[in-house]
Design an enzyme around this catalytic site. Structure first.
Site, mmCIF file in Angstrom:
data_model
loop_
_atom_site.group_PDB
_atom_site.id
_atom_site.type_symbol
_atom_site.label_atom_id
_atom_site.label_comp_id
_atom_site.label_asym_id
_atom_site.label_seq_id
_atom_site.Cartn_x
_atom_site.Cartn_y
_atom_site.Cartn_z
ATOM 1 N N HIS A 104 0.828 -1.168 0.045
ATOM 2 C CA HIS A 104 -0.030 0.140 -0.077
ATOM 3 C C HIS A 104 0.880 1.118 -0.037
ATOM 4 O O HIS A 104 1.697 1.330 0.959
ATOM 5 C CB HIS A 104 -0.821 0.033 1.156
ATOM 6 C CG HIS A 104 -1.881 1.096 1.376
ATOM 7 N ND1 HIS A 104 -2.768 1.353 2.263
ATOM 8 C CD2 HIS A 104 -1.931 2.222 0.594
ATOM 9 C CE1 HIS A 104 -3.439 2.373 2.248
ATOM 10 N NE2 HIS A 104 -3.191 2.859 1.030
ATOM 11 N N GLU A 120 -2.221 -1.628 -3.465
ATOM 12 C CA GLU A 120 -3.311 -0.693 -2.949
ATOM 13 C C GLU A 120 -2.986 0.786 -2.864
ATOM 14 O O GLU A 120 -1.847 1.131 -2.601
ATOM 15 C CB GLU A 120 -3.280 -1.082 -1.394
ATOM 16 C CG GLU A 120 -3.753 -2.736 -1.149
ATOM 17 C CD GLU A 120 -3.913 -3.000 0.155
ATOM 18 O OE1 GLU A 120 -4.530 -4.162 0.732
ATOM 19 O OE2 GLU A 120 -3.212 -2.496 1.227
ATOM 20 N N HIS A 136 -7.942 -8.045 6.505
ATOM 21 C CA HIS A 136 -7.827 -6.821 7.534
ATOM 22 C C HIS A 136 -7.874 -7.726 8.980
ATOM 23 O O HIS A 136 -9.065 -8.107 9.220
ATOM 24 C CB HIS A 136 -8.732 -5.749 7.160
ATOM 25 C CG HIS A 136 -8.303 -4.483 7.780
ATOM 26 N ND1 HIS A 136 -7.230 -3.742 7.500
ATOM 27 C CD2 HIS A 136 -8.411 -4.027 9.038
ATOM 28 C CE1 HIS A 136 -6.946 -2.728 8.468
ATOM 29 N NE2 HIS A 136 -7.815 -2.728 9.299
#
Length: 247
Positions: free
Chosen positions: A48, A75, A196
């Site tokens: 990310h 991401e 997550h």
């Protein structure tokens, strides 16, 4: 990403970079972690690149693009800066995520239903570079249906509420929410991933949900790697999810 006949493990290496950035050193190297993860059975590597650059840096992404033997899941927030960078590197997979500067980690799913035109434009633009675009959303039928409408071929269901649940009834409720989201997403013709907050003590119930294509896991792997090494941490997780998915 073609739907696999077995559950896949995407390894997020952001927090290897977090440890490096804490002291501004050149180590530990997230690229080395990615290569170790691949050797240990990772099916893909997730990074990310945040607007605030708190962990992964552009250089990391560019190096990974050149050396990965599996595939990169990039991401990113829905910003012009990130769109332009994605067009430059052309990753195999892109996951659009919500992003705010003050959060410790991504706190919720992308509100696709509330900004369909913006997300549709992003999906169309990124699809033109050959990337498969997924949307990181809550396990909510409204958001899943909106994801289908904007043309995303894949979604990643946010499992944070399940991971944060404390009582057995809360855990059961949140697990059902994820399972229902998976079923609804599949019914919409979407590839369904999840992630997550998943770790070694809560991942099996999610991995056992039929139809999940891939689980993306990071923090728990990096934490466990402090004690057993990164390859062992990844291998143990891969063994857990494959066993759970078979039952």
């Amino acid at each position: 990403m073609t739907i696999s006949n077995r559950i896949l493990l995407g390894v997020n290496i952001d927090h290897v970079a977090t440890l490096r950035q804490a002291r501004g050193t050149r180590y530990p190297d997230p690229v080395k972690a990615a290569l170790d993860a691949e050797e240990a059975g990772a099916d893909g590597i997730t990074v990310h690149l945040r607007e605030d650059r708190r962990h992964i840096q552009e250089r990391d992404v560019l190096l990974l693009k050149d050396v990965l033997q599996t595939r990169m899941n990039f991401e990113m927030g829905v910003t012009e800066e990130m769109m332009a960078f994605a067009e430059r590197i052309r990753p195999a997979h892109i996951c659009l995520v919500p992003e705010t500067r003050q959060e410790l980690t991504t706190e919720g799913g992308l509100d696709v239903a509330g900004q369909e035109e913006r997300i549709r434009a992003a999906v169309e633009r990124l699809s033109k570079i050959g990337s498969e675009v997924s949307l990181f959303i809550d396990a909510d039928e409204r958001q899943i249906a909106a994801s289908k409408r904007v043309g995303a071929p894949a979604i990643e269901l946010h499992t944070g509420r399940y991971a944060d649940a404390e009582t057995p009834s809360e855990v059961a409720e949140e697990l059902k929410r994820v399972a229902d989201g998976v079923a609804f997403g599949l019914a919409q013709g979407l590839i369904v991933n999840a992630g997550h907050g998943l770790h070694y003590h809560n991942v099996e119930a999610v991995a056992a949900i039929k139809g999940i294509n891939e689980l993306n896991i990071g923090h728990a792997l990096v934490a466990h790697a402090l004690f057993v090494g990164f390859k062992s941490a990844v291998s143990e997780m891969k063994t857990l999810i494959l066993a759970a998915a078979r039952h």
